[in-house]
Design a protein around this motif. Structure first.
Motif, PDB file in Angstrom:
ATOM      1  N   GLY A 106       0.811  -1.210   0.000  1.00 26.98           N
ATOM      2  CA  GLY A 106       0.000   0.000   0.000  1.00 26.98           C
ATOM      3  C   GLY A 106       0.844   1.259   0.000  1.00 26.98           C
ATOM      4  N   SER A 107       0.185   2.381  -0.220  1.00 29.48           N
ATOM      5  CA  SER A 107       0.850   3.682  -0.173  1.00 29.48           C
ATOM      6  C   SER A 107      -0.148   4.719   0.309  1.00 29.48           C
ATOM      7  CB  SER A 107       1.386   4.070  -1.552  1.00 29.48           C
ATOM      8  OG  SER A 107       0.319   4.329  -2.444  1.00 29.48           O
ATOM      9  N   CYS A 108       0.377   5.762   0.944  1.00 35.26           N
ATOM     10  CA  CYS A 108      -0.472   6.828   1.449  1.00 35.26           C
ATOM     11  C   CYS A 108       0.393   8.057   1.713  1.00 35.26           C
ATOM     12  CB  CYS A 108      -1.178   6.383   2.729  1.00 35.26           C
ATOM     13  SG  CYS A 108      -2.251   7.614   3.467  1.00 35.26           S
ATOM     14  N   ASN A 109       0.001   9.203   1.166  1.00 34.40           N
ATOM     15  CA  ASN A 109       0.710  10.467   1.405  1.00 34.40           C
ATOM     16  C   ASN A 109       2.201  10.377   1.113  1.00 34.40           C
ATOM     17  OD1 ASN A 109      -1.751  11.469   2.208  1.00 34.40           O
ATOM     18  ND2 ASN A 109      -1.286  11.438   4.390  1.00 34.40           N
ATOM     19  N   GLY A 110       2.546   9.670   0.049  1.00 29.75           N
ATOM     20  CA  GLY A 110       3.936   9.565  -0.351  1.00 29.75           C
ATOM     21  C   GLY A 110       4.738   8.521   0.391  1.00 29.75           C
ATOM     22  N   VAL A 111       4.116   7.783   1.301  1.00 30.32           N
ATOM     23  CA  VAL A 111       4.796   6.733   2.061  1.00 30.32           C
ATOM     24  C   VAL A 111       4.378   5.374   1.512  1.00 30.32           C
ATOM     25  CG1 VAL A 111       5.160   5.692   4.329  1.00 30.32           C
ATOM     26  CG2 VAL A 111       4.886   8.170   4.124  1.00 30.32           C
ATOM     27  N   LEU A 112       5.361   4.527   1.215  1.00 25.06           N
ATOM     28  CA  LEU A 112       5.106   3.187   0.711  1.00 25.06           C
ATOM     29  C   LEU A 112       5.274   2.189   1.850  1.00 25.06           C
ATOM     30  CD1 LEU A 112       7.292   3.426  -2.520  1.00 25.06           C
ATOM     31  CD2 LEU A 112       4.882   4.015  -2.266  1.00 25.06           C
ATOM     32  N   CYS A 113       4.454   1.154   1.848  1.00 27.61           N
ATOM     33  CA  CYS A 113       4.523   0.120   2.884  1.00 27.61           C
ATOM     34  C   CYS A 113       4.907  -1.206   2.235  1.00 27.61           C
ATOM     35  CB  CYS A 113       3.174  -0.016   3.599  1.00 27.61           C
ATOM     36  SG  CYS A 113       3.162  -1.241   4.938  1.00 27.61           S
ATOM     37  N   PHE A 114       6.035  -1.783   2.686  1.00 32.28           N
ATOM     38  CA  PHE A 114       6.530  -3.047   2.158  1.00 32.28           C
ATOM     39  C   PHE A 114       6.524  -4.101   3.262  1.00 32.28           C
ATOM     40  CE2 PHE A 114       8.503   0.180  -0.477  1.00 32.28           C
ATOM     41  CZ  PHE A 114       8.404  -0.336  -1.762  1.00 32.28           C
ATOM     42  N   VAL A 115       6.278  -5.347   2.872  1.00 29.79           N
ATOM     43  CA  VAL A 115       6.338  -6.485   3.786  1.00 29.79           C
ATOM     44  C   VAL A 115       7.134  -7.588   3.102  1.00 29.79           C
ATOM     45  CG1 VAL A 115       5.023  -8.228   5.044  1.00 29.79           C
ATOM     46  CG2 VAL A 115       4.099  -5.919   4.807  1.00 29.79           C
ATOM     47  N   SER A 117       8.788 -11.751   3.248  1.00 31.95           N
ATOM     48  CA  SER A 117       8.269 -13.071   3.609  1.00 31.95           C
ATOM     49  C   SER A 117       8.613 -13.462   5.040  1.00 31.95           C
ATOM     50  CB  SER A 117       8.814 -14.125   2.636  1.00 31.95           C
ATOM     51  OG  SER A 117      10.225 -14.066   2.570  1.00 31.95           O
ATOM     52  N   ALA A 118       9.483 -12.699   5.704  1.00 27.48           N
ATOM     53  CA  ALA A 118       9.773 -12.924   7.118  1.00 27.48           C
ATOM     54  C   ALA A 118       8.861 -12.088   8.012  1.00 27.48           C
ATOM     55  CB  ALA A 118      11.235 -12.598   7.415  1.00 27.48           C
ATOM     56  N   ARG A 119       7.835 -11.453   7.417  1.00 25.27           N
ATOM     57  CA  ARG A 119       6.840 -10.633   8.119  1.00 25.27           C
ATOM     58  C   ARG A 119       7.420  -9.323   8.651  1.00 25.27           C
ATOM     59  NH1 ARG A 119       2.692 -13.206   5.859  1.00 25.27           N
ATOM     60  NH2 ARG A 119       2.587 -15.406   6.447  1.00 25.27           N
ATOM     61  N   ARG A 120       8.571  -8.887   8.134  1.00 29.59           N
ATOM     62  CA  ARG A 120       9.102  -7.588   8.506  1.00 29.59           C
ATOM     63  C   ARG A 120       8.418  -6.513   7.675  1.00 29.59           C
ATOM     64  NH1 ARG A 120      15.332  -9.449   8.366  1.00 29.59           N
ATOM     65  NH2 ARG A 120      14.551 -10.172   6.357  1.00 29.59           N
ATOM     66  N   ILE A 121       8.168  -5.375   8.290  1.00 26.32           N
ATOM     67  CA  ILE A 121       7.412  -4.297   7.641  1.00 26.32           C
ATOM     68  C   ILE A 121       8.254  -3.026   7.644  1.00 26.32           C
ATOM     69  CG2 ILE A 121       5.280  -2.950   7.664  1.00 26.32           C
ATOM     70  CD1 ILE A 121       4.030  -5.199   9.373  1.00 26.32           C
ATOM     71  N   VAL A 122       8.318  -2.371   6.497  1.00 26.99           N
ATOM     72  CA  VAL A 122       9.066  -1.125   6.360  1.00 26.99           C
ATOM     73  C   VAL A 122       8.178  -0.062   5.732  1.00 26.99           C
ATOM     74  CG1 VAL A 122      10.870   0.016   5.004  1.00 26.99           C
ATOM     75  CG2 VAL A 122      11.409  -2.038   6.284  1.00 26.99           C
ATOM     76  N   LEU A 123       8.201   1.143   6.321  1.00 27.44           N
ATOM     77  CA  LEU A 123       7.576   2.316   5.717  1.00 27.44           C
ATOM     78  C   LEU A 123       8.694   3.115   5.059  1.00 27.44           C
ATOM     79  CD1 LEU A 123       5.162   3.450   8.572  1.00 27.44           C
ATOM     80  CD2 LEU A 123       4.756   1.785   6.740  1.00 27.44           C
ATOM     81  N   TRP A 124       8.482   3.511   3.805  1.00 32.57           N
ATOM     82  CA  TRP A 124       9.577   4.102   3.029  1.00 32.57           C
ATOM     83  C   TRP A 124       9.057   5.296   2.246  1.00 32.57           C
ATOM     84  CZ3 TRP A 124      11.755   2.092  -2.146  1.00 32.57           C
ATOM     85  CH2 TRP A 124      13.009   2.669  -2.399  1.00 32.57           C
ATOM     86  N   ASN A 125       9.713   6.442   2.436  1.00 34.48           N
ATOM     87  CA  ASN A 125       9.404   7.636   1.653  1.00 34.48           C
ATOM     88  C   ASN A 125      10.438   7.734   0.551  1.00 34.48           C
ATOM     89  OD1 ASN A 125       9.233  10.294   0.601  1.00 34.48           O
ATOM     90  ND2 ASN A 125       8.300  11.023   2.482  1.00 34.48           N
ATOM     91  N   LEU A 126      10.008   7.511  -0.674  1.00 36.24           N
ATOM     92  CA  LEU A 126      10.926   7.486  -1.798  1.00 36.24           C
ATOM     93  C   LEU A 126      11.538   8.861  -2.064  1.00 36.24           C
ATOM     94  CD1 LEU A 126      12.147   5.876  -4.120  1.00 36.24           C
ATOM     95  CD2 LEU A 126      10.136   6.435  -5.480  1.00 36.24           C
ATOM     96  N   ALA A 127      10.782   9.924  -1.824  1.00 40.93           N
ATOM     97  CA  ALA A 127      11.274  11.274  -2.108  1.00 40.93           C
ATOM     98  C   ALA A 127      12.416  11.668  -1.182  1.00 40.93           C
ATOM     99  CB  ALA A 127      10.132  12.284  -2.007  1.00 40.93           C
ATOM    100  N   THR A 128      12.312  11.299   0.114  1.00 38.89           N
ATOM    101  CA  THR A 128      13.342  11.670   1.089  1.00 38.89           C
ATOM    102  C   THR A 128      14.389  10.582   1.265  1.00 38.89           C
ATOM    103  OG1 THR A 128      12.114  10.748   2.959  1.00 38.89           O
ATOM    104  CG2 THR A 128      11.651  13.052   2.350  1.00 38.89           C
ATOM    105  N   ARG A 129      14.103   9.371   0.727  1.00 44.65           N
ATOM    106  CA  ARG A 129      14.963   8.198   0.906  1.00 44.65           C
ATOM    107  C   ARG A 129      15.064   7.785   2.375  1.00 44.65           C
ATOM    108  NH1 ARG A 129      14.460   8.126  -4.066  1.00 44.65           N
ATOM    109  NH2 ARG A 129      16.103   7.498  -5.530  1.00 44.65           N
ATOM    110  N   LYS A 130      14.107   8.189   3.201  1.00 41.01           N
ATOM    111  CA  LYS A 130      14.084   7.799   4.601  1.00 41.01           C
ATOM    112  C   LYS A 130      13.135   6.606   4.770  1.00 41.01           C
ATOM    113  CE  LYS A 130      16.643  11.137   6.355  1.00 41.01           C
ATOM    114  NZ  LYS A 130      16.082  12.129   7.272  1.00 41.01           N
TER     115      LYS A 130
END
Length: 380
Positions: A106-115, A117-130
């Motif tokens: 999913g994505s929202c307000n420029g933030v992407l959400c990745f999961v 297969s080990a069930r780890r979750i990362v929120l990533w802002n592509l514009a800021t690279r944070k």
């Protein structure tokens, strides 16, 4: 510069791209404080969504590579797809490392959400690279669920509490019994909450669609197939579905011009696409098209062009395409224009992205999850 009114500075800076604003954070402490403030971030985000010059679509090529494709607002690619730095960082850069499959949920307000297969979750802002790695919470299933379980995800923004939330829907089986659990992660409190709730069996790989402050999923229920989780109230509701021409069809959800849409394919017969113009009101469902013997068996609208006539969509889990819904037909008037994504795989995951400052202060985060348990918010 100290004599310039802050309102004027905000008005000027809010019109700039994120790349420039990140540099201007070094001008002074006052500018850094201003640019990092929630008020400025919201103002910049709202302006970016209104006057943005491109639509940016993030898509997956294989198990662990993602690409960014920029489209102009008339629907044409601005340049070739660009490979992105890895959302999970250095751990996946090693050629001999264990290959974890990664999903864009999913994505929202420029933030992407990745999961992964080990069930780890990362929120990533592509514009800021944070990026922000959410604290891991082990999936706890009932003792009877000794066969397997399915997990569905959703990601969205709660505008009432100014909080970003990740949702996990867990369906457990043992061949006879089923159990449904809901887990909610709050970025503001940095904690998980587990709900003991009945939400109904959801489909595999059915990520939540964010519309009107709620995440929507399809479940195995012909009478009431659409459920929505309100991010503010943290409770489930049944969303009325359109009057379908038959019960047995393949269903999925998407978003068209800010409205929930419902695609259903009756194999060997026809396909339909509906749009709910007034969220939650059954009578507001409007049929966009019906196509006999349609070549499209899956469609998930993602974003629209400046004219709002053409919509970029996932098609048949393998391609991205611009679709003109005003022509009422898929094949006869050729309203579909496929987009070159260099993505030749069996499945496709894509979402829209926007220029955003959300998460400028994010740092690497690891920790032991805190959680609390609540009883069911609402039963169907």
């Amino acid at each position: 510069m100290s004599n310039i009114p802050e309102d004027l500075v905000m008005n000027v800076l809010s019109r700039l791209r994120v790349k420039s604003l990140l540099r201007f954070r070094s001008v002074s402490k006052s500018w850094r404080t201003l640019i990092d403030s929630p008020t400025f971030i919201k103002m910049h985000m709202e302006r970016s969504m209104k006057i943005g010059s491109t639509v940016e679509v993030i898509h997956r090529r294989n198990l662990k590579k993602f690409y960014s494709l920029h489209l102009d607002l008339s629907g044409n690619p601005v340049r070739d797809p660009e490979e992105l730095p890895h959302p999970f960082g250095y751990r996946y850069d090693l050629e001999d490392s264990v290959v974890f499959e990664i999903h864009l949920v999913g994505s929202c307000n420029g933030v992407l959400c990745f999961v992964d297969s080990a069930r780890r979750i990362v929120l990533w802002n592509l514009a800021t690279r944070k990026y922000f790695e959410i604290q891991y919470l082990r999936i706890e299933t009932p003792k009877f669920a000794n066969f397997y379980y399915l997990v569905n995800y959703g990601f969205g923004y709660d505008c009432v509490t100014d909080d970003y939330k990740v949702i996990r829907l867990i369906t457990t089986y043992n061949g006879i019994s089923e159990c449904y659990l809901v887990e909610v992660y709050s970025l503001k409190s940095d904690s998980w909450t587990r709900f003991e709730d009945l939400v109904g069996n959801t489909y595999r790989d059915n990520h939540g669609i964010l519309v009107s402050g709620a995440l929507h999923w399809i479940r195995d229920d012909n009478e009431s197939p659409i459920v929505a989780f309100d991010l503010t109230e943290e409770e489930f509701n049944v969303v009325p579905c359109p009057d379908l021409s038959g019960r047995h069809c393949w269903k999925n959800l998407g978003i068209v011009r800010g409205c929930l849409c419902f695609f259903c394919d009756y194999p060997m017969l026809h396909a339909e696409l509906w749009v709910m113009k007034d969220h939650g009101i059954k009578e507001s469902w409007t049929k966009v098209f019906t196509e006999s013997k349609s070549p499209i068996h899956y469609m998930r609208p993602i974003d629209h062009s400046k004219s709002k006539i053409t919509v970029v969509s996932e098609v048949n889990n393998k391609k991205l395409a611009w679709c003109n819904f005003e022509q009422k037909s898929i094949t006869n008037n050729a309203p579909i224009r496929y987009i070159n994504t260099i993505c030749a795989v069996r499945s496709l995951e894509a979402c829209a992205n926007y220029d955003s400052l959300v998460g400028t202060s994010w740092k690497r985060h690891d920790g032991i999850a805190r959680s609390s348990t609540k009883k069911s918010c609402k039963e169907f």
